[in-house]
Scaffold this motif. Structure first.
Motif, mmCIF file in Angstrom:
data_model
loop_
_atom_site.group_PDB
_atom_site.id
_atom_site.type_symbol
_atom_site.label_atom_id
_atom_site.label_comp_id
_atom_site.label_asym_id
_atom_site.label_seq_id
_atom_site.Cartn_x
_atom_site.Cartn_y
_atom_site.Cartn_z
ATOM 1 N N ALA A 10 -6.155 -33.898 -36.432
ATOM 2 C CA ALA A 10 -4.787 -33.377 -36.517
ATOM 3 C C ALA A 10 -4.765 -31.862 -36.372
ATOM 4 C CB ALA A 10 -4.157 -33.791 -37.851
ATOM 5 N N LEU A 11 -5.724 -31.186 -37.006
ATOM 6 C CA LEU A 11 -5.789 -29.723 -36.908
ATOM 7 C C LEU A 11 -6.129 -29.285 -35.482
ATOM 8 C CD1 LEU A 11 -7.617 -28.854 -40.253
ATOM 9 C CD2 LEU A 11 -5.215 -28.487 -39.692
ATOM 10 N N ALA A 12 -7.009 -30.033 -34.814
ATOM 11 C CA ALA A 12 -7.353 -29.711 -33.424
ATOM 12 C C ALA A 12 -6.135 -29.868 -32.521
ATOM 13 C CB ALA A 12 -8.492 -30.607 -32.944
ATOM 14 N N CYS A 13 -5.338 -30.902 -32.759
ATOM 15 C CA CYS A 13 -4.119 -31.088 -31.975
ATOM 16 C C CYS A 13 -3.124 -29.954 -32.225
ATOM 17 C CB CYS A 13 -3.478 -32.429 -32.321
ATOM 18 S SG CYS A 13 -4.419 -33.867 -31.749
ATOM 19 N N LEU A 14 -2.996 -29.547 -33.487
ATOM 20 C CA LEU A 14 -2.104 -28.439 -33.815
ATOM 21 C C LEU A 14 -2.566 -27.140 -33.153
ATOM 22 C CD1 LEU A 14 -1.342 -29.067 -37.604
ATOM 23 C CD2 LEU A 14 0.238 -29.303 -35.677
ATOM 24 N N LEU A 15 -3.889 -26.947 -33.101
ATOM 25 C CA LEU A 15 -4.430 -25.747 -32.443
ATOM 26 C C LEU A 15 -4.093 -25.750 -30.957
ATOM 27 C CD1 LEU A 15 -6.168 -23.187 -32.429
ATOM 28 C CD2 LEU A 15 -8.177 -24.644 -32.147
ATOM 29 N N LEU A 16 -4.243 -26.892 -30.306
ATOM 30 C CA LEU A 16 -3.926 -26.986 -28.880
ATOM 31 C C LEU A 16 -2.439 -26.754 -28.638
ATOM 32 C CD1 LEU A 16 -6.124 -30.044 -27.820
ATOM 33 C CD2 LEU A 16 -6.530 -27.624 -27.323
ATOM 34 N N ILE A 17 -1.593 -27.301 -29.507
ATOM 35 C CA ILE A 17 -0.146 -27.081 -29.375
ATOM 36 C C ILE A 17 0.186 -25.600 -29.547
ATOM 37 C CG2 ILE A 17 2.093 -27.543 -30.441
ATOM 38 C CD1 ILE A 17 1.023 -30.344 -31.133
ATOM 39 N N ALA A 18 -0.441 -24.957 -30.557
ATOM 40 C CA ALA A 18 -0.201 -23.525 -30.795
ATOM 41 C C ALA A 18 -0.661 -22.694 -29.602
ATOM 42 C CB ALA A 18 -0.926 -23.084 -32.062
ATOM 43 N N MET A 19 -1.779 -23.080 -29.001
ATOM 44 C CA MET A 19 -2.261 -22.367 -27.815
ATOM 45 C C MET A 19 -1.258 -22.491 -26.669
ATOM 46 S SD MET A 19 -6.326 -23.227 -27.652
ATOM 47 C CE MET A 19 -7.521 -22.279 -28.619
ATOM 48 N N GLY A 20 -0.731 -23.700 -26.466
ATOM 49 C CA GLY A 20 0.246 -23.893 -25.399
ATOM 50 C C GLY A 20 1.509 -23.089 -25.625
ATOM 51 N N ALA A 56 -4.157 -15.500 -22.182
ATOM 52 C CA ALA A 56 -5.309 -16.378 -22.436
ATOM 53 C C ALA A 56 -6.439 -15.676 -23.205
ATOM 54 C CB ALA A 56 -5.831 -16.956 -21.120
ATOM 55 N N PRO A 57 -6.812 -14.424 -22.856
ATOM 56 C CA PRO A 57 -7.889 -13.759 -23.621
ATOM 57 C C PRO A 57 -7.535 -13.586 -25.096
ATOM 58 C CG PRO A 57 -7.436 -12.563 -21.587
ATOM 59 C CD PRO A 57 -6.364 -13.583 -21.742
ATOM 60 N N ARG A 58 -6.284 -13.267 -25.392
ATOM 61 C CA ARG A 58 -5.874 -13.079 -26.784
ATOM 62 C C ARG A 58 -5.977 -14.391 -27.561
ATOM 63 N NH1 ARG A 58 -0.271 -9.582 -26.006
ATOM 64 N NH2 ARG A 58 -1.138 -7.921 -24.710
ATOM 65 N N CYS A 62 -8.446 -15.054 -30.674
ATOM 66 C CA CYS A 62 -7.930 -15.463 -31.984
ATOM 67 C C CYS A 62 -8.611 -16.747 -32.460
ATOM 68 C CB CYS A 62 -6.426 -15.683 -31.899
ATOM 69 S SG CYS A 62 -5.461 -14.160 -31.776
ATOM 70 N N ALA A 63 -8.804 -17.705 -31.553
ATOM 71 C CA ALA A 63 -9.444 -18.961 -31.928
ATOM 72 C C ALA A 63 -10.890 -18.728 -32.350
ATOM 73 C CB ALA A 63 -9.379 -19.945 -30.764
ATOM 74 N N LEU A 64 -11.619 -17.891 -31.607
ATOM 75 C CA LEU A 64 -13.000 -17.569 -31.961
ATOM 76 C C LEU A 64 -13.075 -16.888 -33.322
ATOM 77 C CD1 LEU A 64 -14.662 -16.189 -28.690
ATOM 78 C CD2 LEU A 64 -15.367 -18.187 -29.994
ATOM 79 N N THR A 65 -12.192 -15.919 -33.532
ATOM 80 C CA THR A 65 -12.185 -15.184 -34.796
ATOM 81 C C THR A 65 -11.853 -16.104 -35.965
ATOM 82 O OG1 THR A 65 -11.441 -13.210 -33.605
ATOM 83 C CG2 THR A 65 -11.218 -13.197 -35.986
ATOM 84 N N LEU A 179 -5.679 -3.291 -38.803
ATOM 85 C CA LEU A 179 -5.933 -3.904 -40.107
ATOM 86 C C LEU A 179 -5.130 -5.193 -40.290
ATOM 87 C CD1 LEU A 179 -5.970 -0.725 -42.388
ATOM 88 C CD2 LEU A 179 -7.929 -2.127 -41.720
ATOM 89 N N LEU A 180 -3.976 -5.282 -39.630
ATOM 90 C CA LEU A 180 -3.150 -6.479 -39.718
ATOM 91 C C LEU A 180 -3.618 -7.580 -38.772
ATOM 92 C CD1 LEU A 180 0.403 -4.848 -39.971
ATOM 93 C CD2 LEU A 180 -0.801 -6.114 -41.762
ATOM 94 N N GLY A 181 -4.614 -7.268 -37.940
ATOM 95 C CA GLY A 181 -5.157 -8.281 -37.042
ATOM 96 C C GLY A 181 -4.506 -8.327 -35.674
ATOM 97 N N ALA A 182 -3.938 -7.221 -35.223
ATOM 98 C CA ALA A 182 -3.290 -7.201 -33.911
ATOM 99 C C ALA A 182 -4.309 -7.422 -32.799
ATOM 100 C CB ALA A 182 -2.579 -5.863 -33.703
ATOM 101 N N VAL A 183 -3.919 -8.177 -31.780
ATOM 102 C CA VAL A 183 -4.806 -8.437 -30.639
ATOM 103 C C VAL A 183 -4.192 -7.918 -29.337
ATOM 104 C CG1 VAL A 183 -6.015 -10.405 -31.634
ATOM 105 C CG2 VAL A 183 -3.836 -10.774 -30.483
#
Length: 206
Positions: A10-20, A56-58, A62-65, A179-183
């Motif tokens: 379920a989390l993997a599906c949510l990650l893919l949806i968030a990426m899209g 795409a790079p951002r 974010c996913a790697l981090t 510091l806030l995590g901007a990419v």
């Protein structure tokens, strides 16, 4: 399928949806049809630049981090036998932030593209070495946590000092955004810089 596998799926599906969704949302509005064309290799030059060079790079970074921080948190929780432990508990996060803030404060971030991540990684490593030196060999979990608080407080004070003494408003703003995590302004170069550290670090933790 057990509960853990279902949760991970379920989390993997949510990650893919968030990426899209992240590929579609931004200063320039893009439609799902344009994303579908890009994924199939039929996108026009304008949308190809937006998806490939800007967004795409951002998303990958974010996913790697997030993966690395999540695994680091799990490792520290297991090591300290405390479900509330997190990577910043031992001072490494503030140590990395101090190195990055110092580079931004000195104006090196705009001259060398990899100066900030390199300084953050080296500063985090230095903070861990200092932590081990302060805690001592064979230190208990409590002693390690107290030493981590000391290292984290020292680095936090350095970050606050850099913010207070920043030469101009834009430098302080850049430090705050980092510091806030901007990419913003991240490219595949930054993904390439992060990937070896993530792979090596995760392999060591596994």
């Amino acid at each position: 399928m057990n509960a853990n596998l279902k949760l991970n799926a379920a989390l993997a599906c949510l990650l893919l949806i968030a990426m899209g969704v992240s590929l579609l949302v931004g200063d320039v509005t893009t439609r799902p049809a344009a994303l579908a064309n890009w994924l199939s290799g039929n996108a026009d030059a304008f949308h190809a630049i937006i998806f490939e060079t800007v967004r795409a790079p951002r998303i990958v970074l974010c996913a790697l981090t997030g993966f690395a921080l999540g695994l680091a948190g799990a490792a520290i929780q297991g090591f300290l036998r405390n479900p509330l432990a997190e990577p910043g508990l031992l001072g490494a996060s503030n140590g990395a932030a101090l190195g990055a803030v110092a580079v931004i404060y000195l104006g090196l971030a705009s001259t060398v593209s990899f100066a900030v991540p390199l300084a953050a990684a080296l500063s985090a490593l230095a903070s861990v070495i200092i932590l081990m030196a302060v805690a001592g060999r064979g230190a208990s979990s409590l002693r390690l946590i107290l030493a981590g608080f000391a290292v984290s407080a020292f680095c936090g004070a350095g970050i606050a000092l850099a913010l207070n003494l920043s030469p101009n408003y834009f430098a302080a703003l850049e430090i705050a955004f980092w510091l806030l995590g901007a990419v913003e302004n991240r490219s595949w170069l930054h993904v390439g810089l992060a990937l070896p550290g993530v792979v090596i670090g995760c392999a060591l933790m596994f």
